[in-house]
Scaffold this motif. Sequence first.
Motif, PDB file in Angstrom:
ATOM      1  N   ASP A  28      -5.216 -16.458   0.856  1.00  0.00           N
ATOM      2  CA  ASP A  28      -4.962 -15.742  -0.415  1.00  0.00           C
ATOM      3  C   ASP A  28      -4.858 -14.364  -0.558  1.00  0.00           C
ATOM      4  O   ASP A  28      -4.719 -13.921  -1.745  1.00  0.00           O
ATOM      5  CB  ASP A  28      -5.814 -16.669  -1.440  1.00  0.00           C
ATOM      6  CG  ASP A  28      -5.646 -18.001  -1.701  1.00  0.00           C
ATOM      7  OD1 ASP A  28      -4.345 -18.526  -1.392  1.00  0.00           O
ATOM      8  OD2 ASP A  28      -6.515 -18.660  -2.117  1.00  0.00           O
ATOM      9  N   LEU A  29      -5.060 -13.784   0.523  1.00  0.00           N
ATOM     10  CA  LEU A  29      -5.169 -12.450   0.519  1.00  0.00           C
ATOM     11  C   LEU A  29      -3.947 -11.604  -0.208  1.00  0.00           C
ATOM     12  O   LEU A  29      -4.086 -10.601  -1.045  1.00  0.00           O
ATOM     13  CB  LEU A  29      -5.614 -11.801   1.729  1.00  0.00           C
ATOM     14  CG  LEU A  29      -5.813 -10.168   1.635  1.00  0.00           C
ATOM     15  CD1 LEU A  29      -7.215  -9.914   0.921  1.00  0.00           C
ATOM     16  CD2 LEU A  29      -6.162  -9.676   3.142  1.00  0.00           C
ATOM     17  N   ALA A  30      -3.090 -12.068  -0.005  1.00  0.00           N
ATOM     18  CA  ALA A  30      -1.714 -11.452  -0.348  1.00  0.00           C
ATOM     19  C   ALA A  30      -1.363 -11.675  -2.040  1.00  0.00           C
ATOM     20  O   ALA A  30      -1.078 -10.708  -2.732  1.00  0.00           O
ATOM     21  CB  ALA A  30      -0.302 -11.863   0.146  1.00  0.00           C
ATOM     22  N   LEU A  31      -2.044 -12.752  -2.433  1.00  0.00           N
ATOM     23  CA  LEU A  31      -2.058 -13.056  -3.660  1.00  0.00           C
ATOM     24  C   LEU A  31      -3.086 -12.350  -4.491  1.00  0.00           C
ATOM     25  O   LEU A  31      -2.690 -11.889  -5.563  1.00  0.00           O
ATOM     26  CB  LEU A  31      -2.313 -14.713  -4.048  1.00  0.00           C
ATOM     27  CG  LEU A  31      -1.170 -15.567  -3.674  1.00  0.00           C
ATOM     28  CD1 LEU A  31      -1.449 -16.910  -4.077  1.00  0.00           C
ATOM     29  CD2 LEU A  31       0.212 -15.162  -4.603  1.00  0.00           C
ATOM     30  N   HIS A  32      -3.989 -11.956  -3.811  1.00  0.00           N
ATOM     31  CA  HIS A  32      -5.207 -11.192  -4.461  1.00  0.00           C
ATOM     32  C   HIS A  32      -4.682  -9.859  -4.780  1.00  0.00           C
ATOM     33  O   HIS A  32      -4.965  -9.105  -5.804  1.00  0.00           O
ATOM     34  CB  HIS A  32      -6.503 -11.156  -3.701  1.00  0.00           C
ATOM     35  CG  HIS A  32      -7.127 -12.586  -3.491  1.00  0.00           C
ATOM     36  ND1 HIS A  32      -7.491 -13.189  -4.815  1.00  0.00           N
ATOM     37  CD2 HIS A  32      -7.582 -13.311  -2.485  1.00  0.00           C
ATOM     38  CE1 HIS A  32      -8.199 -14.357  -4.561  1.00  0.00           C
ATOM     39  NE2 HIS A  32      -8.131 -14.335  -2.911  1.00  0.00           N
ATOM     40  N   LYS A  33      -3.846  -9.192  -3.688  1.00  0.00           N
ATOM     41  CA  LYS A  33      -3.568  -7.898  -3.903  1.00  0.00           C
ATOM     42  C   LYS A  33      -2.521  -7.681  -5.096  1.00  0.00           C
ATOM     43  O   LYS A  33      -2.250  -6.583  -5.601  1.00  0.00           O
ATOM     44  CB  LYS A  33      -2.719  -7.416  -2.599  1.00  0.00           C
ATOM     45  CG  LYS A  33      -3.865  -7.221  -1.482  1.00  0.00           C
ATOM     46  CD  LYS A  33      -3.163  -6.766  -0.300  1.00  0.00           C
ATOM     47  CE  LYS A  33      -4.215  -6.544   0.915  1.00  0.00           C
ATOM     48  NZ  LYS A  33      -3.533  -6.117   2.196  1.00  0.00           N
ATOM     49  N   ILE A  34      -1.717  -8.790  -5.420  1.00  0.00           N
ATOM     50  CA  ILE A  34      -0.765  -8.857  -6.575  1.00  0.00           C
ATOM     51  C   ILE A  34      -1.405  -8.932  -7.691  1.00  0.00           C
ATOM     52  O   ILE A  34      -1.233  -8.199  -8.665  1.00  0.00           O
ATOM     53  CB  ILE A  34       0.339  -9.859  -6.340  1.00  0.00           C
ATOM     54  CG1 ILE A  34       1.280  -9.677  -4.995  1.00  0.00           C
ATOM     55  CG2 ILE A  34       1.194 -10.073  -7.373  1.00  0.00           C
ATOM     56  CD1 ILE A  34       2.037 -10.774  -4.635  1.00  0.00           C
ATOM     57  N   PHE A  35      -2.195 -10.017  -7.945  1.00  0.00           N
ATOM     58  CA  PHE A  35      -2.598 -10.434  -9.282  1.00  0.00           C
ATOM     59  C   PHE A  35      -4.036  -9.746  -9.612  1.00  0.00           C
ATOM     60  O   PHE A  35      -4.306  -9.751 -10.855  1.00  0.00           O
ATOM     61  CB  PHE A  35      -3.043 -11.712  -9.321  1.00  0.00           C
ATOM     62  CG  PHE A  35      -1.609 -12.578  -9.274  1.00  0.00           C
ATOM     63  CD1 PHE A  35      -0.420 -12.420 -10.238  1.00  0.00           C
ATOM     64  CD2 PHE A  35      -1.179 -13.398  -8.266  1.00  0.00           C
ATOM     65  CE1 PHE A  35       0.730 -13.264 -10.202  1.00  0.00           C
ATOM     66  CE2 PHE A  35      -0.074 -14.290  -8.268  1.00  0.00           C
ATOM     67  CZ  PHE A  35       0.786 -13.891  -9.018  1.00  0.00           C
ATOM     68  N   TYR A  36      -4.777  -9.308  -8.714  1.00  0.00           N
ATOM     69  CA  TYR A  36      -6.108  -8.690  -9.082  1.00  0.00           C
ATOM     70  C   TYR A  36      -6.182  -7.246  -8.685  1.00  0.00           C
ATOM     71  O   TYR A  36      -7.420  -6.782  -8.432  1.00  0.00           O
ATOM     72  CB  TYR A  36      -7.286  -9.394  -8.315  1.00  0.00           C
ATOM     73  CG  TYR A  36      -7.178 -10.989  -8.678  1.00  0.00           C
ATOM     74  CD1 TYR A  36      -7.485 -11.256  -9.965  1.00  0.00           C
ATOM     75  CD2 TYR A  36      -6.859 -11.916  -7.624  1.00  0.00           C
ATOM     76  CE1 TYR A  36      -7.366 -12.674 -10.267  1.00  0.00           C
ATOM     77  CE2 TYR A  36      -7.004 -13.310  -7.936  1.00  0.00           C
ATOM     78  CZ  TYR A  36      -7.236 -13.591  -9.370  1.00  0.00           C
ATOM     79  OH  TYR A  36      -7.542 -14.772  -9.799  1.00  0.00           O
TER      80      TYR A  36
END
Length: 62
Positions: A28-36
């Motif tokens: 989920d690292l890519a999603l963390h960079k986008i949303f958080y």
Amino acid sequence: MFSQGQLIFAVCFLISFIIVMIFAYRKDLALHKIFYKGNYKVLLVFLLFIALLFLIKFFFKR
């Protein structure tokens, strides 16, 4: 206090839990960079607020 079997289970569970959490975080690292992005600012404000509460407690205690 704990039996040897319980301790072995706890160690195995802890190791497997940490491994699964590492894989899940990497997935989920890519999603963390986008949303958080910018969440460190919220953490900083929260820590400053806690420090302010301790300072108020310290100064009004005297």
